[in-house]
Structure formats: structure tokens, C-alpha cells
Design an enzyme around this catalytic site. Structure first.
Site, PDB file in Angstrom:
ATOM      1  N   CYS A 113      40.313  37.208  45.620  1.00  0.00           N
ATOM      2  CA  CYS A 113      40.368  38.448  44.931  1.00  0.00           C
ATOM      3  C   CYS A 113      39.895  39.529  45.846  1.00  0.00           C
ATOM      4  CB  CYS A 113      40.146  38.370  43.525  1.00  0.00           C
ATOM      5  SG  CYS A 113      38.535  38.466  43.132  1.00  0.00           S
ATOM      6  N   ASN A 126      35.517  38.986  44.833  1.00  0.00           N
ATOM      7  CA  ASN A 126      35.210  37.665  44.394  1.00  0.00           C
ATOM      8  C   ASN A 126      34.162  37.729  43.477  1.00  0.00           C
ATOM      9  OD1 ASN A 126      33.397  34.818  46.286  1.00  0.00           O
ATOM     10  ND2 ASN A 126      35.074  34.980  44.982  1.00  0.00           N
ATOM     11  N   CYS A 185      35.243  38.800  40.012  1.00  0.00           N
ATOM     12  CA  CYS A 185      35.519  39.046  38.678  1.00  0.00           C
ATOM     13  C   CYS A 185      36.772  37.660  38.655  1.00  0.00           C
ATOM     14  CB  CYS A 185      36.365  39.890  38.333  1.00  0.00           C
ATOM     15  SG  CYS A 185      35.122  41.373  38.219  1.00  0.00           S
ATOM     16  N   ASP A 214      42.911  43.434  38.220  1.00  0.00           N
ATOM     17  CA  ASP A 214      41.430  43.418  38.134  1.00  0.00           C
ATOM     18  C   ASP A 214      40.744  43.807  37.208  1.00  0.00           C
ATOM     19  OD1 ASP A 214      38.931  43.548  39.004  1.00  0.00           O
ATOM     20  OD2 ASP A 214      39.247  44.525  40.948  1.00  0.00           O
TER      21      ASP A 214
END
Length: 159
Positions: free
Chosen positions: A14, A17, A19, A131
Site C-alpha cells: 500500500c 505500509n 495500515c 486507505d
């Protein structure tokens, strides 16, 4: 199916790094252990950006995982050139991650990694895992549930 002794590898990616990808990594590891295939997988997660390198996951991510009986000691790291050469799968969370990874992979000779959206495995067809950083605990729970569905489906598919 995998040949005996063959280890497959997956890197969850993501933006930072802290969540989504550490949640996906921890969920996939727990599923692999439950299915008794953890020795068949190399499992890790990484970031497109270098913003949080060395940091533990967001406290809300850790708390969400803990609510589901999962611990993680992952420290954020940025995706490296080697990752493209060593991992079989790079599963990312949104279109922006996908674009960044594909762009980088084009500059790497012998890129081995299959770069895909983790959400492409979702039986509920939620392609994007948003997110939750600017959200609340409920948003982290949504990420967890998406990761759980996708990781289950990914693990069940023949590799």
C-alpha cells in the site's frame, strides 16, 4: 498446484505500509497457519512511499488486528528492486499503488512478480481497498474484512 517443497511468495503493498498492507500480511499469515501451509509461503508487506520506513503499523490497525486475535510486529519498509525479482505476487490496494508498481516493474529486467489488486480476489467484487488513515475504527474494520475475504480467495486459488 505447487510441487512439494516449493515455496510461493506474496508481498502486500500500500502507500505507507502502516495500515492496509500490514493488515493484509497479518491476515494472510494467520490463514496460512490455520490451513497449515505457512511453510509453503514467504509473506511480507511493503510501501510504495518511504514515508514510514521503520515504523510499526498505525495503532488503529494494530487494535483492529488485536480485536480479531492477530498480533504483528511488522515494521514498515519500502518496496525494493529485489522485491520485483523475488516475489511471485505483489498484491496492492488501489489504482495508485498499481500504477506505481507497474511503472517501476517496467524498469526492471526479469521482473518475476505478478502485480495485481488484492481486491481482484474479492468474492464481493470490492476492487479497491480504501486507505483508512484519515478515517475511523470502522474504516479499519472494513479494510480488515476486505483483506480477509480477498486473502481467503487468493490462498484457495491454485498457484
Amino acid at each position: 498446484m505447487m510441487a512439494a517443497g516449493e515455496v510461493k511468495s506474496v508481498l502486500f503493498v500500500c502507500l505507507g505500509n502502516i495500515c492496509r498492507s500490514p493488515i493484509a500480511e497479518a491476515v494472510f499469515r494467520k490463514l496460512a497457519i490455520e490451513e497449515k501451509v505457512e511453510d509453503k509461503w514467504m509473506i511480507d508487506s511493503g510501501a510504495v512511499s518511504d514515508w514510514n520506513v521503520g515504523s510499526l503499523p498505525d495503532v488503529r490497525a494494530l487494535s483492529c488486528l488485536r480485536n480479531h486475535g492477530i498480533e504483528t510486529s511488522h515494521k514498515a519498509r519500502q518496496v525494493t528492486k529485489d522485491d520485483f525479482l523475488t516475489f511471485d505476487y505483489m498484491l496492492c490496494m488501489d489504482e495508485s499503488n498499481l500504477r506505481d508498481l507497474k511503472r517501476r516493474s517496467n524498469q526492471i529486467k526479469n521482473c518475476k512478480a505478478q502485480i495485481e489488486l488484492l481486491g481482484s480476489y474479492d468474492p464481493e467484487n470490492q476492487l479497491i481497498i480504501e486507505d483508512p488513515y484519515y478515517g475511523n475504527d470502522e474504516d479499519f474494520e472494513t479494510v480488515y474484512q476486505q483483506c480477509l475475504r480477498c486473502c481467503k480467495a487468493f490462498l484457495e486459488k491454485p498457484h
